[in-house]
Design an enzyme around this catalytic site. Structure first.
Site, short mmCIF file in Angstrom:
data_model
loop_
_atom_site.label_atom_id
_atom_site.label_comp_id
_atom_site.label_asym_id
_atom_site.label_seq_id
_atom_site.Cartn_x
_atom_site.Cartn_y
_atom_site.Cartn_z
CG LEU A 100 -54.96 28.84 48.75
CD1 LEU A 100 -53.59 29.00 48.08
CD2 LEU A 100 -54.80 28.20 50.13
CG HIS A 101 -58.89 33.16 52.99
ND1 HIS A 101 -58.01 33.51 53.98
CD2 HIS A 101 -59.58 32.09 53.48
CE1 HIS A 101 -58.16 32.72 55.02
NE2 HIS A 101 -59.10 31.84 54.75
CG HIS B 201 -55.15 30.13 53.20
ND1 HIS B 201 -56.44 30.30 52.76
CD2 HIS B 201 -55.18 29.11 54.09
CE1 HIS B 201 -57.22 29.41 53.35
NE2 HIS B 201 -56.49 28.67 54.17
CB SER C 299 -63.51 31.88 57.29
OG SER C 299 -64.01 30.57 57.10
CB SER C 300 -62.26 28.58 53.03
OG SER C 300 -60.86 28.71 53.08
#
Ligand code: PAF
Length: 281
Positions: free
Chosen positions: A33-34, A37, A185-186
């Site tokens: 999660l970033h 999210h 982005s992950s």
């Protein structure tokens, strides 16, 4: 926050909430999660009375096994962030709970699944369409929140929901960016330091294209050439595609009259990144 893996238990709990008149906001994720999210979770928290997140790195949407292997995973951190974001339930299924053994049932969205991302990553959207159908069958939500960075995914999921007559609204939330413009982005953690320094050129190129369109330039080929030239000056990483398309159909447009979507994908050494920018009328 409850943490469940069994689909049946998630169905029972969310069904009970729904019957009690709760409005369930649902954020499907692959974890890592970033802030993007967290933005989806904050919006879903504000617009609903219950908040559910799913965390599942879906193997069937990876077209390359090495990409699946290096996809970042940190469930303990994700659960902590989900709890801080106010989630009532985190669903963390195992692969076998989502994909029971034996010949699988798959969901295919014709057309949209085979262009742009679909052309570059065969089978990717079959994996996405199949897993979100399962997720939506388990979490008894009426509203799911996804990010505009994955624009084609959002268009495809909306189409899937409409075609399969699902009782569900798909809420698409704006892309969250680093200060230098790089879309969160992950996969960004897999950029080398040098690639990370170059990566903001993607958004700069999209902004350049959008400015050209606002100034009246309409030739898609000239726009593509200009954007690709800007990117090539900053990095040798190859573009998978750089497209000037209609935002709903994702078909190339003969003339870049807004609304038009500028979309690109680039292959850095260990991270394939996508980004897009909508130019509105
Ligand atoms: O965007 C994602 O994280 C995934 O594609 C999704 C929608 C959770 C399906 O695995």
């Amino acid at each position: 926050m409850q943490v469940l893996d069994e689909p049946r238990k998630v169905q029972e709990l969310t069904e009970a909430w729904r019957c009690a008149g709760e409005r369930i906001g649902f954020v499907p994720t692959m974890g890592a999660l970033h802030a993007g999210h967290l933005g989806l979770l904050a919006r879903a928290r504000a617009e609903n009375t219950r908040l559910v997140i799913s965390i599942f790195v879906n193997p069937t949407q990876f077209d390359r096994p090495d990409d699946f292997q290096i996809y970042p995973r940190d469930l303990a951190r994700d659960l902590r962030l989900a709890e801080e974001a106010g989630c009532d339930l985190a669903w963390t299924p195992t692969p076998v709970q989502i994909y029971p053994p034996g010949p699988p049932t798959v969901v295919e969205v014709a057309g949209l699944a085979s262009i742009l991302e679909g052309a570059a990553r065969p089978g990717h959207f079959r994996g996405v369409a199949t897993v979100v159908t399962k997720l939506f069958n388990v979490v008894k939500t009426r509203r799911a929140y996804i990010g505009a960075k994955d624009w084609q995914q959002a268009v495809l999921i909306r189409r899937l929901v409409a075609d399969l007559l699902m009782d569900l609204e798909i809420v698409v939330c704006p892309t969250v960016r680093e200060e230098d413009g790089l879309a969160l982005s992950s996969r960004n953690v897999n950029l080398t330091p040098e690639e990370r320094r170059a990566a903001p050129v993607l958004f700069r190129a999209l902004q350049w294209g959008a400015a050209q369109i606002r100034e009246g330039r309409r030739d898609p080929e000239a726009l593509r050439r200009g954007m690709a030239g800007g990117i090539a000056a900053a990095t040798a990483a190859p573009l998978d595609y750089l497209a000037v398309v209609h935002p709903d159909t994702l078909e190339p447009v003969p003339s870049a009259d807004p609304p038009v979507l500028l979309a690109l994908a680039i292959r850095f050494s260990r991270a394939r990144l996508i980004d897009n920018l909508l130019v509105e009328p």
